[in-house]
Design a protein around this motif. Structure first.
Motif, mmCIF file in Angstrom:
data_model
loop_
_atom_site.group_PDB
_atom_site.id
_atom_site.type_symbol
_atom_site.label_atom_id
_atom_site.label_comp_id
_atom_site.label_asym_id
_atom_site.label_seq_id
_atom_site.Cartn_x
_atom_site.Cartn_y
_atom_site.Cartn_z
ATOM 1 N N PRO A 2 -8.578 -9.826 -12.812
ATOM 2 C CA PRO A 2 -8.066 -8.434 -12.842
ATOM 3 C C PRO A 2 -6.789 -8.129 -13.526
ATOM 4 O O PRO A 2 -6.181 -9.109 -13.735
ATOM 5 N N TYR A 4 -3.233 -6.963 -13.372
ATOM 6 C CA TYR A 4 -2.319 -6.603 -12.407
ATOM 7 C C TYR A 4 -1.356 -5.879 -12.864
ATOM 8 O O TYR A 4 -0.751 -6.475 -13.939
ATOM 9 N N LEU A 54 1.086 -2.228 -6.514
ATOM 10 C CA LEU A 54 0.312 -2.999 -7.286
ATOM 11 C C LEU A 54 -0.822 -2.451 -7.622
ATOM 12 O O LEU A 54 -1.692 -1.843 -6.914
ATOM 13 N N ILE A 56 -4.529 -2.955 -9.328
ATOM 14 C CA ILE A 56 -5.443 -4.004 -9.585
ATOM 15 C C ILE A 56 -6.596 -3.288 -10.299
ATOM 16 O O ILE A 56 -7.257 -2.539 -9.489
ATOM 17 N N LYS A 59 -6.575 0.396 -9.790
ATOM 18 C CA LYS A 59 -6.447 0.996 -8.297
ATOM 19 C C LYS A 59 -5.164 0.592 -7.602
ATOM 20 O O LYS A 59 -4.666 -0.641 -7.810
ATOM 21 N N TYR A 61 -2.461 -0.023 -4.965
ATOM 22 C CA TYR A 61 -2.178 -0.730 -3.534
ATOM 23 C C TYR A 61 -0.622 -0.592 -3.064
ATOM 24 O O TYR A 61 0.082 -0.686 -3.939
#
Lengths: 212, 212
Positions: A2, A4, A54, A56, A59, A61
Motif C-alpha cells: 500500500p 503510506y 496515517l 493507507i 484512507k 487512520y
C-alpha cells in the motif's frame, strides 16, 4: 504494497515510533511534517481525529500508539506468541504513561500545577524505571524477550522526547540495562541512518543524533 | 491449554471484556472476585501492577485493555487484517476514553471539579457517539467490519459501566446503530448465558441482565 503517508508536526512525540519502524523495515512512506498553522486546514472533518494521521492508500487512520502497533505488525516487531505481545503491550503502556505525564508537566502554564505534575512524573519514574531496567538487564538490552520489539523502539523515542521535555535531563543515567537497550536500538543500521538524516528538530533540547 | 486465573473486584469495569470473551470462546478460567479489603495482601510486589490481574500458568499480567486484547486474540475476536485491527484499536481507544472520563466524573469528591468532569464527558459523548453510531449502522451493528470483534464487546461492557456511573442514564438512547450493536453482542449464546448467571453486582445502578 500500500501507499503510506504519515502526517504530523516536525516533532518526535507520539508518531516517531511509526517513522522509526517504517525505516527499520525498509518500507517506503511519505513523511509529511506540517507547521502548526497548517493543521486546521488538514484536519479531517470526522471528529475522531487527533493530530497524527496515517493514510493507507488514501484512507485515514489516527492515534499514535495504535499506528505504532500497526507498523510494528507490518515490519515484524511484534511478539511471537500472544503472551509476548501481552508483555510488549504492558511495557508500551507504562512508557506511554511516563511520556504523557512529561507532556503534562512541560506544557502546564500554572506554576503550582506544574510542580504537582513534576512530582507525579518523578513518582512514576521511581516506580517504573527500575522495573524496566530489570527487564532490560534480564533480556540483554530488550524489554521483552531477547530480541528487538516495538516496545524497545517505543521506549527510545519516548526517552528522547521526555529528555527534551525535562530540559535535557537524562532519565536512564542510573540504569545500565536501559542504556544498553538504547544502544541496541540505535545500532540498528536502518534506524541509525534514519536518525542521522531526519530533519533537524529546531525546538528540541536534546536529539538522539548526539548519541550516534 | 494454559490455566487462566482472572482476579478483580466484583465489578465490571476494565476487566469485564476479558471475562465476557473467555465465555464467548468457551475457554475455562478461574473468575476470582475479591473484596477491596483483600487487595493489599494480593497485590504483587512488582510495582507495575494495577488491580486487574490475569495469571497464565501462574505468571502474572496486568492492565485491563492489554488483557482484553490478549483474550480477543485467543478467542478469535480480532481483525483479519492489520488494517481491521487498526480500526478496532481506534474504536477501543475512544470508548476507553469515554469510560475513564465517566470514572473521573463519578468518583470526584469536589463538586466544582465534578461539574467540569461531567462537562468534559458530555463533550466527548457528543463528539464520539455519533461517529460510533455511524460505524455501527454501516456495519450491521458492529463497529468494525460486518462481524463481531472485541471492539463491540468492549463497547457493550463500557456502556453498562458508564450507565451505572451516570445514575442509569442510557447513552445509546438516541443511537439506533449502537442499540443494534448491543443486541448483537447480547444475543451471542455464550455471552447471554454468562450475563444471566454471573454474580450479582450489588452496588450497580444498572445491569445488562435487564436487557436479556
Amino acid at each position: 504494497m500500500p501507499h503510506y503517508k504519515l502526517t504530523y508536526f516536525n516533532v518526535t512525540g507520539r508518531i516517531e515510533p511509526a517513522r522509526v519502524m517504517f525505516h527499520y523495515g525498509g518500507i517506503p512512506f511519505e513523511d509529511v511534517r506540517i507547521e502548526h498553522a497548517d493543521w486546521p486546514s488538514l484536519k479531517p472533518t470526522n471528529s475522531l481525529w487527533r493530530t497524527t494521521i496515517l493514510e493507507i492508500d488514501g484512507k485515514k487512520y489516527t492515534q499514535g500508539v495504535s499506528l505504532s502497533r500497526y507498523v510494528a505488525n507490518i515490519v515484524g516487531l511484534v511478539g511471537k506468541t500472544n503472551e509476548e505481545n501481552l508483555e510488549i503491550e504492558i511495557a508500551v503502556n507504562i512508557v506511554s504513561e511516563l511520556l504523557i505525564t512529561a507532556y503534562e508537566f512541560h506544557y502546564e502554564p500554572n506554576e503550582e500545577k506544574k510542580k504537582q505534575n513534576l512530582k507525579k512524573l518523578n513518582e512514576l519514574m521511581d516506580k517504573y524505571l527500575p522495573v524496566l531496567d530489570e527487564a532490560a538487564k534480564k533480556n540483554g538490552g530488550h524489554l521483552v524477550t531477547n530480541r528487538l520489539t516495538w516496545a524497545d523502539i517505543f521506549f527510545v523515542t519516548s526517552y528522547e522526547d521526555i529528555r527534551h521535555l525535562l530540559e535535557n535531563k537524562d532519565i536512564v543515567k542510573d540504569f545500565s540495562g536501559l542504556q544498553n537497550l538504547k544502544k541496541n536500538v540505535l545500532s540498528e543500521k536502518n534506524i541509525k541512518q534514519y536518525i542521522q538524516s531526519r530533519p533537524k528538530l529546531p525546538t528540541y533540547k536534546y536529539d538522539l543524533r548526539s548519541e550516534l
